[in-house]
Design an enzyme around this catalytic site. Structure first.
Site, short mmCIF file in Angstrom:
data_model
loop_
_atom_site.label_atom_id
_atom_site.label_comp_id
_atom_site.label_asym_id
_atom_site.label_seq_id
_atom_site.Cartn_x
_atom_site.Cartn_y
_atom_site.Cartn_z
N GLU A 43 -5.26 -11.33 -10.18
CA GLU A 43 -5.63 -10.67 -8.92
C GLU A 43 -4.57 -9.62 -8.62
O GLU A 43 -3.37 -9.93 -8.58
CB GLU A 43 -5.72 -11.64 -7.72
CG GLU A 43 -6.22 -10.88 -6.48
CD GLU A 43 -6.19 -11.65 -5.16
OE1 GLU A 43 -6.70 -11.11 -4.16
OE2 GLU A 43 -5.62 -12.76 -5.11
N ASP A 122 -5.99 -1.73 -0.58
CA ASP A 122 -5.63 -0.72 0.42
C ASP A 122 -6.53 0.51 0.22
O ASP A 122 -6.67 1.00 -0.90
CB ASP A 122 -4.16 -0.31 0.27
CG ASP A 122 -3.22 -1.47 0.60
OD1 ASP A 122 -3.61 -2.33 1.40
OD2 ASP A 122 -2.10 -1.50 0.05
N1 SAM Z 1 -6.09 -9.43 -1.52
C1 SAM Z 1 -5.58 -9.91 -0.25
C2 SAM Z 1 -6.72 -10.31 0.66
O1 SAM Z 1 -7.87 -9.94 0.37
O2 SAM Z 1 -6.46 -11.01 1.64
C3 SAM Z 1 -4.65 -8.86 0.40
C4 SAM Z 1 -5.27 -7.54 0.75
S1 SAM Z 1 -4.06 -6.35 1.36
C5 SAM Z 1 -5.03 -5.22 2.26
C6 SAM Z 1 -3.68 -5.42 -0.11
C7 SAM Z 1 -2.43 -5.89 -0.82
O3 SAM Z 1 -2.34 -5.19 -2.06
C8 SAM Z 1 -1.15 -5.62 -0.08
O4 SAM Z 1 -0.41 -6.81 0.05
C9 SAM Z 1 -0.43 -4.57 -0.94
O5 SAM Z 1 0.98 -4.69 -0.89
C10 SAM Z 1 -0.99 -4.87 -2.33
N2 SAM Z 1 -0.98 -3.70 -3.23
C11 SAM Z 1 -1.50 -2.48 -2.95
N3 SAM Z 1 -1.32 -1.64 -3.99
C12 SAM Z 1 -0.68 -2.36 -4.95
C13 SAM Z 1 -0.20 -2.03 -6.26
N4 SAM Z 1 -0.33 -0.80 -6.77
N5 SAM Z 1 0.41 -3.01 -6.99
C14 SAM Z 1 0.58 -4.26 -6.45
N6 SAM Z 1 0.16 -4.62 -5.22
C15 SAM Z 1 -0.46 -3.68 -4.47
#
Ligand code: SAM
Length: 223
Positions: A43, A122
């Site tokens: 994930e 995001d």
């Molecule tokens: N997947 C979880 C949920 O559905 O509850 C969290 C969603 S949150 C909006 C998006 C997460 O993706 C954030 O914690 C962010 O730090 C992480 N994220 C975004 N771009 C990323 C990247 N390039 N590599 C690793 N993590 C990333």
């Protein structure tokens, strides 16, 4: 106070045995990290980890890797795992990576991953940030480098703009094709079978937002 909390999270992530440190060294050898040699699923952007922890508990026949770039967020998943360990319920088929997903091709060998889950990624709404979206052309090219021949990508979001953008980039991708899609997952009997909720999914669906989901597979003409 906030700085102290961030320092505690950095420290916990740096010393956790559940986090794979120097993951490039594991490239091509991920199976050795786990008790059993079995399919590996990732994930990307797992946030506080509810989905990947629940998946690991439900599917001991699969090995999981949860990826989150911020230690302060990953720390919350480590705390959940600690609580499960105290109850003797911690899944052994789950590891974490604190990296930016751009690094994936340096960390996994071609074909080493069976499935990539992207949950509530995001949206990066500004056009100039489009290449940061986890469903942009550049990211699909990275997924192509690590996914197995029968590999798949599953993407869920409540953000219609991001979903439509992702349908377009997926349709234009030379590597993947859209196998199934829905604009209302929770009312779609077939696609919601076995659905495991994420933290964001719970939050947005309880506000009445429909959840979109797409399932991608490798293009048949690529195989
Ligand atoms: N997947 C979880 C949920 O559905 O509850 C969290 C969603 S949150 C909006 C998006 C997460 O993706 C954030 O914690 C962010 O730090 C992480 N994220 C975004 N771009 C990323 C990247 N390039 N590599 C690793 N993590 C990333």
């Amino acid at each position: 106070m906030r700085l102290r909390r961030i320092a505690a999270a950095d420290e916990a992530v740096a010393h956790s045995q559940l986090v794979v440190h120097e993951p490039e060294k594991q490239k091509g050898h991920w199976q050795e990290l786990f008790e059993r040699g079995q399919a590996i699923e990732l994930e990307i952007g797992m946030g506080k980890g509810r989905f990947i922890i629940d998946m690991a508990r439900l599917h001991p026949e699969i090995n999981y890797v949860g990826i989150e770039r911020y230690p302060s967020v990953l720390y919350r998943a480590l705390q959940k795992m600690e609580a499960l360990e105290r109850e003797g319920q911690m899944p052994l088929n789950l590891r974490f990576l604190c990296i930016d997903a751009r690094e994936l091709p340096d960390i996994f060998a071609p074909g080493e991953v069976e499935c990539i889950y992207l949950n509530f990624s995001d949206p990066w709404p500004k056009a100039r940030h489009a290449n940061r979206r986890l469903t942009s052309e550049g990211f699909f090219a990275r997924y192509d480098q690590i996914l197995a021949e029968e590999g798949r990508i599953e993407f869920k979001t409540d953000n219609r703009e991001l979903f439509n953008y992702s349908l377009e980039t997926a349709a234009a991708s030379p590597a993947f094709q859209i196998e199934e899609k829905t604009y209302d997952l929770h009312r779609d009997e077939k696609m919601s079978a076995g659905n495991v909720m994420t933290e964001y999914e719970e939050k947005f669906s309880s506000k009445g937002n429909p959840i979109c989901k797409m399932l991608l597979r490798r293009r048949r003409d690529q195989r």
